[in-house]
Design an enzyme around this catalytic site. Structure first.
Site, PDB file in Angstrom:
ATOM      1  N   ASN A 151      17.911  16.088  -4.077  1.00 34.09           N
ATOM      2  CA  ASN A 151      16.762  16.619  -3.148  1.00 34.09           C
ATOM      3  C   ASN A 151      16.656  17.929  -3.112  1.00 34.09           C
ATOM      4  O   ASN A 151      17.351  18.827  -2.808  1.00 34.09           O
ATOM      5  CB  ASN A 151      17.431  16.210  -1.716  1.00 34.09           C
TER       6      ASN A 151
ATOM      7  N   LYS B  24      14.188  19.765  -1.742  1.00 33.57           N
ATOM      8  CA  LYS B  24      13.579  20.439  -0.709  1.00 33.57           C
ATOM      9  C   LYS B  24      12.542  21.583  -1.047  1.00 33.57           C
ATOM     10  O   LYS B  24      11.847  21.064  -2.115  1.00 33.57           O
ATOM     11  CB  LYS B  24      14.646  21.466   0.043  1.00 33.57           C
TER      12      LYS B  24
ATOM     13  N   GLU C 183      17.084  17.660   8.331  1.00 28.45           N
ATOM     14  CA  GLU C 183      15.917  18.632   8.256  1.00 28.45           C
ATOM     15  C   GLU C 183      14.705  18.285   8.698  1.00 28.45           C
ATOM     16  O   GLU C 183      14.000  19.032   9.668  1.00 28.45           O
ATOM     17  CB  GLU C 183      15.974  19.606   6.844  1.00 28.45           C
TER      18      GLU C 183
END
Ligand code: PEP
Length: 248
Positions: free
Chosen positions: A9, A11, A97
């Site tokens: 990931n 982000k 998140e």
């Protein structure tokens, strides 16, 4: 046996050029690893470029999020069809998140998973407790509630669960292998009680996974893989995590 599954990931990091550079160096490092499923989830803007480079490799492409409507006046949002046309097989849904900064509730996560599955996207569903919840001995309760809300009226087809204790994400604090296995066992038991096909579902651990702790985590019977943030940003480090995930 469940095939180990390692996902990156990224982000909000990496431009198109940085994504291409990573992928060019990463492909040769993992090309002979066939016992692990590998996925990279770059930002939306780099998906299409990544897809071209990943064609005919053993690496799958995923997105980090999507919206819960098919199309329409939702400025700034991305639909499952857009992800498919950009070359994604998979979407990560409910990352902590997203829950923390974008107010995603289990209800929203549930809507997103339903639409992703209706469009044949595979899903990585993220769940996990905060430090306060762990310290109040509420970890299992939190996980069970997140599973019940997120998976309401859904089968487990093509769904992977990522157990990510919030206190371990990006903090350098990793759950011990026992803590990870205990939480994964709670997830597995909930799945067995409530859904068909629970034993085929892969449960990834996420939270400061690195080349030097992946083997220990993967030694646990209920740890089927990892969702990796920071240590997935460099090709060599991420390739070592993939290599370390081969079950002994
Ligand atoms: C994540 O973002 O899902 C994650 C686990 O991050 P990190 O590996 O950096 O803790």
């Amino acid at each position: 046996m469940r095939k180990p599954y390692i996902a990156a990931n990224w982000k909000m990091t990496k431009t198109i050029e940085e994504t291409e550079e990573f992928i060019r160096s990463f492909i040769p490092l993992v090309k002979d690893i066939n016992d692990v499923d590998i996925l990279i989830a770059p930002p939306f803007t780099a998906l299409s470029a990544a897809s071209s480079l990943l064609k005919d490799t053993n690496i799958k492409l995923g997105a980090q999020n999507m919206y819960f409507e098919e199309n329409g006046a939702y400025t700034g949002e991305i639909s499952p069809r857009m992800l498919l046309s950009a070359g994604c097989s998979t979407v990560i849904i409910g990352h902590s998140e997203r829950r923390q900064y974008f107010q995603e509730t289990d209800e929203i996560v549930n809507k997103k998973i339903k639409l992703a599955r209706a469009n044949n996207l595979e899903v990585i569903l993220c769940i996990g407790e905060s430090l306060e919840e762990r310290e109040a001995n509420k970890t299992f309760e939190v996980l069970e509630n997140q599973l019940a809300g997120s998976l309401k009226d859904l089968s487990l087809d093509e769904i992977t669960i990522a157990y990510e204790p919030i206190w371990a994400i990006g903090t350098g604090k990793t759950a011990s292998k026992e803590q990870a296995n205990e939480a994964h066992t709670c997830v597995r038991e909930w799945l067995r009680k409530n859904k068909d096909g629970a034993d085929d579902v892969r449960i990834q651990y996420g939270g400061s996974v690195k080349p030097d702790n992946v083997v220990e985590l993967m030694s646990q019977p209920e740890v089927d893989g990892a969702l990796v943030g920071g240590a997935s940003l460099e090709a060599e480090s991420f390739s070592k995590i993939v290599a370390g995930a081969v079950k002994k």
